[in-house]
Design a protein around this motif. Structure first.
Motif, PDB file in Angstrom:
ATOM      1  N   GLN A  98       0.820  -1.205   0.000  1.00 24.57           N
ATOM      2  CA  GLN A  98       0.000   0.000   0.000  1.00 24.57           C
ATOM      3  C   GLN A  98       0.856   1.259   0.000  1.00 24.57           C
ATOM      4  O   GLN A  98       0.493   2.267  -0.618  1.00 24.57           O
ATOM      5  N   HIS A  99       2.009   1.226   0.685  1.00 26.30           N
ATOM      6  CA  HIS A  99       2.847   2.428   0.700  1.00 26.30           C
ATOM      7  C   HIS A  99       3.390   2.732  -0.695  1.00 26.30           C
ATOM      8  O   HIS A  99       3.601   3.896  -1.050  1.00 26.30           O
ATOM      9  N   ALA A 100       3.607   1.689  -1.514  1.00 25.63           N
ATOM     10  CA  ALA A 100       4.081   1.923  -2.881  1.00 25.63           C
ATOM     11  C   ALA A 100       2.981   2.543  -3.732  1.00 25.63           C
ATOM     12  O   ALA A 100       3.248   3.447  -4.541  1.00 25.63           O
ATOM     13  N   LEU A 101       1.748   2.077  -3.558  1.00 26.50           N
ATOM     14  CA  LEU A 101       0.621   2.679  -4.273  1.00 26.50           C
ATOM     15  C   LEU A 101       0.453   4.133  -3.879  1.00 26.50           C
ATOM     16  O   LEU A 101       0.307   5.025  -4.744  1.00 26.50           O
ATOM     17  N   THR A 102       0.511   4.415  -2.584  1.00 26.46           N
ATOM     18  CA  THR A 102       0.340   5.790  -2.117  1.00 26.46           C
ATOM     19  C   THR A 102       1.466   6.678  -2.618  1.00 26.46           C
ATOM     20  O   THR A 102       1.237   7.818  -3.055  1.00 26.46           O
ATOM     21  N   ARG A 103       2.682   6.178  -2.581  1.00 27.93           N
ATOM     22  CA  ARG A 103       3.812   6.976  -3.053  1.00 27.93           C
ATOM     23  C   ARG A 103       3.691   7.294  -4.540  1.00 27.93           C
ATOM     24  O   ARG A 103       3.950   8.422  -4.985  1.00 27.93           O
ATOM     25  N   GLY A 104       3.289   6.305  -5.341  1.00 30.08           N
ATOM     26  CA  GLY A 104       3.126   6.544  -6.764  1.00 30.08           C
ATOM     27  C   GLY A 104       2.054   7.575  -7.060  1.00 30.08           C
ATOM     28  O   GLY A 104       2.220   8.439  -7.934  1.00 30.08           O
TER      29      GLY A 104
END
Length: 528
Positions: A98-104
Motif C-alpha cells: 500500500q505504501h508503494a501505491l500511495t507513493r506513486g
C-alpha cells in the motif's frame, strides 16, 4: 470557482484529486501527515482489472515496478489440492504494498499543476453555505481554506464524518489476521495460495506473491483471542513454511509483521450538502478477501465525474445524491454477502442450506473475494436512469462495459478502459473498421450522422468505434459513463434519444435501489 477540498492523502484521496484534476478541476489535498509513506511490506493491496486500470490512468508508475500479478490461484484443503485457477480468460489480480501505491499516486499529484498538497494540516472545523465550504486547519500553518466542495477521505476515524455528525454503525472485530511479509522460496513461484485447515496452528492461511521473492502471509485468528506475541508469529511462519516445503523450514528473511483486526461498518449518509465521504471514512470491510482500498478507489471514480460536471456546468441535486445511492448500495451489498458467507464458512454449517449454488465448495466461495468474482468481489453494477436500451448486449444496463479494443479520436487503437475517467463515451460497433484506415470510414456509413449527433450533446462526449462488442450487432451505439458503466444502447443513430440519455446521465441520476436504506446485516456486536 473555488477548488475541491480533499481531506486525506491516502490512496483514495490522492486518486480522487488526480481524477478531478484530469477533468480540469483544481483540488487542495489536506494531509495530516508529513507527506512521506512509512514502508510496511505486510500492508498490501490487491487491485483487480478496473481499479488497476484506473490507477494506471492517473499516472501511478509504481504498478509496473512494485506490483506482482498472480500467475495462478490455488486452493488446498488440509493436505489435498482442491483447485487451481489461471487467468487465461482475463487479467490477473495485481498485488502491491500500500505504501508503494500511495507513493506513486503522491508523485503523480505533486507533478500535476491542478493539485495542491498541503502537509501537516489537520482539519478541526468546517462550515457550509449555498456556494461552498470553508475548512479550518491546524498544523504547520493555521489557516482557513475555501472550496466549492469538500470530500472526507480521512480514514476510519474520519474527522469530516464526525464534524458532519454522521453515524458509522456496523460490526466490530469481524475477523482478525496475523500477517507477515517475508522473502523466501516457495514451491509455486508467483502463484497465490488459499490453504484451509492446514496442520500449522490456524484454520486458514493465504499467501500472495510480491516482487523479488517476497510473500505476504495471512493467518486467520479467533476474532477475540490472546495477544499474538513475536514468538507465536515466528512459530506460525516456521510451521507453515515447513508444511508447504516438505517438512523442513526453508531459509527466510522476515521483513514485517502485524496483527490486523477487520471491522465492517457503513456510514448512514455519504453526503451532507457540499460535503461527501469516501473510502474508509464511509465504509470498512475486508473479511473473506474483500478489498477496502479497492472499494475506496471505486468511490473516487464514481464521485469524480459527478463533481466535475457540477464544478464545470452545475449539476442537479439528484446527480450528486446518486454518488451515495450507487456506492452505498454497492458496498452494503458486499457487506451483506460477507455476513451471509461468514455465517456458513466460519460456523461450519452447510452451504446447501444458506447459499444459492449448492454445488459450490467453501473454497470456491472464499476464492470469489480474493479474485474479484461473485457477490464478494465482482465489480458492481448501478441502477441506470430511465434511458433507452434498445439493443440487448452481454452487458446489463448499469453494468461495467467490456474492455474491447476501440479506435480513439486520434486514430490509435487502445483498450476501452484506457479512455475512461474523463467524459462520457459514445461507442459505435462497426465491424471491419479495425482493418481500415480511419480516414476511409470516418465519412462513411453512419459516422457523419453520429458525429453530428454527438457534437450536439449538452455534455462533451467522445466518439469511439469498435470492430465488435460482446452480444451487440453491427451499428449498435453504446453510451458509456465516464466510470465505465453502460448508460444506454441504441440501434443506429438516434439523436433525440441520445440527447435524452445524456441529459438523464447528468441530471436525473439512477434509480435508488430499495436496499439503499438497509444497513448491512448486523449479526454480532453492533457499534453506533
Amino acid at each position: 470557482m473555488d477548488p475541491v477540498i480533499v481531506v486525506g492523502a491516502g490512496p483514495v484521496g490522492l486518486s480522487l484529486s488526480l481524477a478531478l484534476a484530469g477533468q480540469g478541476v483544481p483540488t487542495v489535498v489536506l494531509d495530516e501527515g508529513p507527506g512521506k509513506e512509512e514502508p510496511r511490506p505486510a500492508r498490501t493491496v490487491v487491485l483487480h482489472s478496473d481499479t488497476a486500470a484506473m490507477v494506471n490512468r492517473l499516472g501511478c508508475a509504481t504498478l509496473r515496478d512494485e506490483g506482482a500479478y498472480f500467475a495462478a490461484w490455488r486452493t488446498v484443503r488440509r493436505r489435498q489440492p482442491a483447485q487451481r485457477s489461471t487467468f487465461d480468460d482475463g487479467p490477473a489480480p495485481l498485488h502491491l504494498p500500500q505504501h508503494a501505491l500511495t507513493r506513486g499516486l503522491r508523485d503523480a499529484a505533486c507533478a500535476h499543476p491542478l493539485v495542491q498538497l498541503i502537509t501537516d494540516s489537520r482539519l478541526d472545523s468546517l462550515e457550509q453555505d449555498d456556494h461552498g465550504v470553508t475548512a479550518h486547519t491546524q498544523g504547520a500553518e493555521t489557516t482557513w481554506w475555501r472550496g466549492s466542495y469538500l470530500v472526507g477521505c480521512d480514514g476510519a476515524r474520519s474527522t469530516v464524518r464526525k464534524l458532519l455528525g454522521i453515524r458509522f454503525p456496523g460490526r466490530t472485530a469481524v475477523e482478525r489476521l496475523a500477517v507477515a511479509a517475508l522473502r523466501t522460496e516457495l514451491p509455486w513461484p508467483g502463484e497465490a495460495l488459499l490453504h484451509r485447515n492446514p496442520p500449522s496452528g490456524s484454520d486458514e492461511v493465504v499467501a500472495r506473491p510480491l516482487p523479488d521473492g517476497v510473500w505476504r502471509l495471512d493467518w486467520l485468528l479467533p476474532p477475540r483471542g490472546e495477544l499474538v506475541t513475536p514468538e507465536t508469529l515466528v512459530a506460525l511462519v516456521r510451521d507453515t513454511l515447513a508444511v508447504w516445503c516438505g517438512g523442513s523450514t526453508p531459509p527466510y528473511d522476515l521483513l514485517d509483521t502485524g496483527v490486523h483486526t477487520l471491522h465492517h461498518r457503513l456510514a448512514r449518509r455519504w453526503r451532507d450538502g457540499r460535503a461527501f465521504l469516501a473510502g474508509d471514512a464511509a465504509h470498512l470491510l475486508g473479511a473473506l478477501g474483500t478489498q477496502g482500498v479497492e472499494e475506496g478507489l471505486r468511490d473516487a471514480e464514481n464521485l469524480a465525474w459527478k463533481l466535475s460536471l457540477a464544478w464545470h456546468h452545475g449539476a442537479s441535486e439528484a446527480l450528486l445524491d446518486s454518488y451515495g445511492a450507487e456506492r452505498r448500495t454497492a458496498v452494503a451489498a458486499r457487506l451483506r454477502a460477507a455476513d451471509q458467507a461468514m455465517a456458513v464458512l466460519r460456523a461450519g454449517g452447510g452451504l446447501r442450506t444458506y447459499l444459492p449454488g449448492a454445488s459450490r465448495s467453501a473454497e470456491s466461495l472464499l476464492t470469489d473475494g480474493h479474485l474479484g468474482r461473485g457477490p464478494l468481489g465482482a465489480q458492481p453494477s448501478y441502477a441506470p436512469p430511465a434511458a433507452a436500451h434498445e439493443v440487448p448486449t452481454d452487458t446489463e444496463p448499469g453494468g461495467p462495459v467490456a474492455n474491447v479494443p476501440v479506435t480513439a479520436p486520434d486514430g490509435s487503437t487502445v483498450p476501452l478502459r484506457d479512455l475512461l475517467g474523463g467524459r462520457p463515451l459514445a461507442l459505435l460497433v462497426a465491424p471491419g473498421t479495425g482493418v481500415w484506415d480511419r480516414r476511409h470510414w470516418l465519412g462513411a456509413g453512419l459516422m457523419p450522422r453520429l458525429a453530428a449527433a454527438v457534437g450536439a450533446l449538452p455534455v462533451r462526449t467522445d466518439l469511439l468505434v469498435a470492430d465488435g462488442y460482446p452480444g451487440a450487432p453491427a451499428h449498435t451505439v453504446l453510451l458509456v459513463r465516464p466510470d465505465g458503466h453502460l448508460a444506454a444502447t441504441f440501434a443506429g443513430v438516434r439523436p433525440e434519444e441520445l440527447h435524452e440519455a445524456v441529459d438523464a446521465l447528468r441530471a436525473a441520476g439512477p434509480a435508488v435501489a430499495p436496499a439503499l436504506a438497509a444497513p448491512p446485516s448486523t449479526t454480532g456486536a453492533v457499534i453506533d
